[in-house]
Design a protein around this motif. Structure first.
Motif, PDB file in Angstrom:
ATOM      1  N   VAL A  83      24.557  17.282 -93.512  1.00 38.14           N
ATOM      2  CA  VAL A  83      23.452  17.327 -94.479  1.00 38.14           C
ATOM      3  C   VAL A  83      23.970  17.068 -95.885  1.00 38.14           C
ATOM      4  O   VAL A  83      23.309  16.393 -96.684  1.00 38.14           O
ATOM      5  N   ALA A  84      25.150  17.594 -96.205  1.00 38.09           N
ATOM      6  CA  ALA A  84      25.711  17.365 -97.534  1.00 38.09           C
ATOM      7  C   ALA A  84      25.906  15.875 -97.787  1.00 38.09           C
ATOM      8  O   ALA A  84      25.650  15.378 -98.891  1.00 38.09           O
ATOM      9  N   LEU A  85      26.355  15.140 -96.768  1.00 36.89           N
ATOM     10  CA  LEU A  85      26.505  13.694 -96.901  1.00 36.89           C
ATOM     11  C   LEU A  85      25.151  13.023 -97.083  1.00 36.89           C
ATOM     12  O   LEU A  85      24.998  12.080 -97.866  1.00 36.89           O
ATOM     13  N   GLN A  86      24.154  13.501 -96.335  1.00 33.29           N
ATOM     14  CA  GLN A  86      22.828  12.899 -96.406  1.00 33.29           C
ATOM     15  C   GLN A  86      22.172  13.156 -97.767  1.00 33.29           C
ATOM     16  O   GLN A  86      21.585  12.245 -98.360  1.00 33.29           O
ATOM     17  N   VAL A  87      22.270  14.379 -98.249  1.00 32.77           N
ATOM     18  CA  VAL A  87      21.647  14.718 -99.534  1.00 32.77           C
ATOM     19  C   VAL A  87      22.401  14.071-100.688  1.00 32.77           C
ATOM     20  O   VAL A  87      21.806  13.619-101.667  1.00 32.77           O
ATOM     21  N   GLY A  88      23.732  14.005-100.566  1.00 32.93           N
ATOM     22  CA  GLY A  88      24.533  13.407-101.624  1.00 32.93           C
ATOM     23  C   GLY A  88      24.476  14.243-102.895  1.00 32.93           C
ATOM     24  O   GLY A  88      24.374  15.471-102.845  1.00 32.93           O
ATOM     25  N   TRP A 118      11.778  17.593 -85.769  1.00 28.29           N
ATOM     26  CA  TRP A 118      12.339  16.463 -86.504  1.00 28.29           C
ATOM     27  C   TRP A 118      11.484  16.219 -87.741  1.00 28.29           C
ATOM     28  O   TRP A 118      10.274  16.344 -87.675  1.00 28.29           O
ATOM     29  N   PRO A 119      12.080  15.883 -88.876  1.00 31.46           N
ATOM     30  CA  PRO A 119      13.519  15.764 -89.099  1.00 31.46           C
ATOM     31  C   PRO A 119      14.180  17.126 -89.289  1.00 31.46           C
ATOM     32  O   PRO A 119      13.516  18.076 -89.727  1.00 31.46           O
ATOM     33  N   THR A 120      15.450  17.207 -88.968  1.00 29.33           N
ATOM     34  CA  THR A 120      16.137  18.488 -89.055  1.00 29.33           C
ATOM     35  C   THR A 120      16.346  18.910 -90.504  1.00 29.33           C
ATOM     36  O   THR A 120      16.515  20.084 -90.792  1.00 29.33           O
ATOM     37  N   TRP A 121      16.362  17.949 -91.439  1.00 33.05           N
ATOM     38  CA  TRP A 121      16.408  18.252 -92.869  1.00 33.05           C
ATOM     39  C   TRP A 121      15.395  17.346 -93.554  1.00 33.05           C
ATOM     40  O   TRP A 121      14.969  16.339 -92.987  1.00 33.05           O
ATOM     41  N   GLN A 122      15.004  17.701 -94.760  1.00 31.75           N
ATOM     42  CA  GLN A 122      13.933  16.945 -95.413  1.00 31.75           C
ATOM     43  C   GLN A 122      14.049  17.048 -96.924  1.00 31.75           C
ATOM     44  O   GLN A 122      14.453  18.070 -97.461  1.00 31.75           O
ATOM     45  N   ILE A 123      13.685  15.961 -97.592  1.00 30.68           N
ATOM     46  CA  ILE A 123      13.671  15.939 -99.042  1.00 30.68           C
ATOM     47  C   ILE A 123      12.269  15.533 -99.498  1.00 30.68           C
ATOM     48  O   ILE A 123      11.635  14.663 -98.892  1.00 30.68           O
ATOM     49  N   THR A 124      11.764  16.195-100.526  1.00 23.96           N
ATOM     50  CA  THR A 124      10.443  15.898-101.074  1.00 23.96           C
ATOM     51  C   THR A 124      10.622  15.271-102.444  1.00 23.96           C
ATOM     52  O   THR A 124      11.312  15.831-103.304  1.00 23.96           O
ATOM     53  N   VAL A 125      10.025  14.102-102.645  1.00 26.66           N
ATOM     54  CA  VAL A 125      10.218  13.360-103.887  1.00 26.66           C
ATOM     55  C   VAL A 125       8.875  12.911-104.444  1.00 26.66           C
ATOM     56  O   VAL A 125       7.876  12.805-103.727  1.00 26.66           O
ATOM     57  N   ARG A 126       8.868  12.625-105.748  1.00 27.33           N
ATOM     58  CA  ARG A 126       7.699  12.035-106.401  1.00 27.33           C
ATOM     59  C   ARG A 126       8.126  10.713-107.016  1.00 27.33           C
ATOM     60  O   ARG A 126       9.031  10.666-107.860  1.00 27.33           O
ATOM     61  N   GLY A 127       7.494   9.636-106.590  1.00 27.02           N
ATOM     62  CA  GLY A 127       7.837   8.308-107.077  1.00 27.02           C
ATOM     63  C   GLY A 127       7.228   8.004-108.431  1.00 27.02           C
ATOM     64  O   GLY A 127       6.455   8.808-108.988  1.00 27.02           O
ATOM     65  N   LYS A 128       7.554   6.845-108.974  1.00 23.05           N
ATOM     66  CA  LYS A 128       7.018   6.441-110.275  1.00 23.05           C
ATOM     67  C   LYS A 128       5.512   6.271-110.230  1.00 23.05           C
ATOM     68  O   LYS A 128       4.839   6.332-111.258  1.00 23.05           O
ATOM     69  N   ASP A 129       4.969   6.055-109.010  1.00 23.49           N
ATOM     70  CA  ASP A 129       3.521   5.911-108.864  1.00 23.49           C
ATOM     71  C   ASP A 129       2.812   7.253-108.781  1.00 23.49           C
ATOM     72  O   ASP A 129       1.589   7.309-108.638  1.00 23.49           O
ATOM     73  N   GLY A 130       3.584   8.343-108.857  1.00 22.98           N
ATOM     74  CA  GLY A 130       2.988   9.675-108.796  1.00 22.98           C
ATOM     75  C   GLY A 130       2.800  10.211-107.393  1.00 22.98           C
ATOM     76  O   GLY A 130       2.446  11.379-107.212  1.00 22.98           O
ATOM     77  N   ASP A 284      24.244  31.438 -97.793  1.00 20.46           N
ATOM     78  CA  ASP A 284      22.823  31.091 -97.689  1.00 20.46           C
ATOM     79  C   ASP A 284      22.183  30.767 -99.040  1.00 20.46           C
ATOM     80  O   ASP A 284      21.014  30.387 -99.098  1.00 20.46           O
ATOM     81  N   ARG A 285      22.952  30.906-100.120  1.00 25.22           N
ATOM     82  CA  ARG A 285      22.397  30.630-101.453  1.00 25.22           C
ATOM     83  C   ARG A 285      22.313  29.140-101.736  1.00 25.22           C
ATOM     84  O   ARG A 285      21.426  28.672-102.436  1.00 25.22           O
ATOM     85  N   ARG A 286      23.274  28.388-101.226  1.00 22.05           N
ATOM     86  CA  ARG A 286      23.324  26.936-101.409  1.00 22.05           C
ATOM     87  C   ARG A 286      23.189  26.558-102.878  1.00 22.05           C
ATOM     88  O   ARG A 286      22.368  25.725-103.274  1.00 22.05           O
ATOM     89  N   LEU A 287      24.009  27.173-103.688  1.00 19.48           N
ATOM     90  CA  LEU A 287      24.007  26.887-105.114  1.00 19.48           C
ATOM     91  C   LEU A 287      24.633  25.525-105.377  1.00 19.48           C
ATOM     92  O   LEU A 287      25.570  25.107-104.694  1.00 19.48           O
ATOM     93  N   SER A 288      24.128  24.839-106.377  1.00 21.32           N
ATOM     94  CA  SER A 288      24.800  23.631-106.856  1.00 21.32           C
ATOM     95  C   SER A 288      25.792  24.070-107.922  1.00 21.32           C
ATOM     96  O   SER A 288      25.429  24.771-108.867  1.00 21.32           O
ATOM     97  N   VAL A 289      27.043  23.693-107.740  1.00 16.58           N
ATOM     98  CA  VAL A 289      28.112  24.152-108.626  1.00 16.58           C
ATOM     99  C   VAL A 289      28.913  22.954-109.105  1.00 16.58           C
ATOM    100  O   VAL A 289      29.385  22.148-108.303  1.00 16.58           O
ATOM    101  N   ASP A 290      29.055  22.829-110.408  1.00 14.33           N
ATOM    102  CA  ASP A 290      29.921  21.803-111.000  1.00 14.33           C
ATOM    103  C   ASP A 290      31.222  22.458-111.434  1.00 14.33           C
ATOM    104  O   ASP A 290      31.211  23.544-112.025  1.00 14.33           O
ATOM    105  N   LEU A 291      32.327  21.797-111.124  1.00 16.48           N
ATOM    106  CA  LEU A 291      33.643  22.289-111.520  1.00 16.48           C
ATOM    107  C   LEU A 291      34.261  21.300-112.501  1.00 16.48           C
ATOM    108  O   LEU A 291      34.422  20.122-112.189  1.00 16.48           O
ATOM    109  N   VAL A 292      34.592  21.791-113.692  1.00 15.17           N
ATOM    110  CA  VAL A 292      35.147  20.943-114.747  1.00 15.17           C
ATOM    111  C   VAL A 292      36.474  21.542-115.217  1.00 15.17           C
ATOM    112  O   VAL A 292      36.538  22.738-115.530  1.00 15.17           O
TER     113      VAL A 292
END
Length: 303
Positions: A83-88, A118-130, A284-292
């Protein structure tokens, strides 16, 4: 064999791959015979595809075999890694582009699953058309691009205080820090050891030396609890955690790496720092973490 012989055999086996230029190619060709456009191999079904396609033309998979390694030698991928590869790099609130005309979109939600249907994972997006759409199209680094990245839940910055006079995005990071760990006075500096002075936290011996210092693991485990507390607040905002030492090459960098493993819930990686139990609290938190690392790769400061 000649190209034509190879192609004829591939077509009989129904394994030839087509390039957008119109040419067909044998499956073992890593570039088109006519236009030299590179190809990629599907990790699921083994079909070779032109890199003009982000999804396999046979099974719709989006993971190139090259990412996983040699199937004959054996490879394993956990569901989380898949999933990490799929989400990027996509995050909720960020804007991205598929690489086609008017394909910019905003990410509204990411359900990493696993879902029962199915699908086992999913992303919800809003396009430029709304329009709001749900799909499970994987991130393709060859085509997709970041338009406006959403801030990480937590940004960890390691700094060397001897470089405070520098410039750049993180020059004033201490003034913006939510949590600041000062490791200079309470924990022995690996710089004093001649065999470690020219090394950095990129080297395992440095990381082990820092983490084996009495008290360091307890401080990092307590810092992880602080992060949990801040994120539980009613107005939780992106957090910045700064780890500080003198030169930024040893203590600050090593502890920043360890804390990143904990906060991302990477139990296996955190275990190498002796912090597996702390990481389990974040699986289970699935935090997004940036390391600098602001100063990790700077020259050694004579002192």
């Amino acid at each position: 064999m000649t190209y034509l012989d190879d192609l004829a055999a591939a077509k009989r086996a129904r394994r030839a791959w087509g390039c957008p230029c119109g040419a067909d190619n044998p499956p073992h060709y890593d570039a088109c015979h006519d236009c030299q456009r590179p190809s990629w191999t599907c990790a699921s079904c083994g079909t070779v595809n032109s890199d003009a396609w982000s999804q396999c033309q046979e099974c719709d998979n989006t993971i190139p075999g090259e990412v996983l390694g040699d199937r004959d030698e054996g490879f394993e991928m956990t569901y989380e890694e898949f999933v990490a590869l799929q989400v990027g790099p996509r995050r909720v609130g960020g804007r991205y582009d598929h690489g086609y005309a008017d394909s910019e979109y905003e990410v509204l939600a990411i359900d990493r699953g696993p879902r029962e249907q199915w699908p086992t994972w999913q992303i919800t997006v809003r396009g430029k058309d709304g329009q709001v759409r749900e799909h499970c199209t994987g991130w393709d680094p060859r085509k997709d691009r970041i338009v406006d990245q959403a801030p990480a839940d937590v940004t960890i910055v390691s700094v060397g205080r001897l470089h405070d006079d520098g410039e750049g995005e993180y020059a004033d990071v201490l003034q913006r820090a939510t949590i600041a760990l000062d490791l200079r006075h309470h924990f022995r500096d690996p710089h004093v050891r001649a065999d470690l002075r020219q090394l950095t936290a990129h080297d395992r011996v440095v990381r082990d030396t820092v983490m084996d210092t009495p008290g360091v693991r307890q401080v990092l485990a307590a810092t992880a609890l602080q992060v949990q507390g801040y994120l539980a607040g009613p107005t939780a905002a992106p957090l910045t955690v700064v780890t500080q030492c003198a030169g930024g090459r040893h203590r600050a960098a090593a502890t920043a790496m360890a804390l990143c493993a904990v906060l991302t819930g990477d139990v296996e990686q955190a275990a190498t720092y002796g912090l597996a139990d702390a990481a389990k609290e974040f699986t289970d938190r699935r935090l997004s973490v940036d390391l600098v690392h602001r100063d990790l790769d700077k020259d050694v400061v004579d002192r």
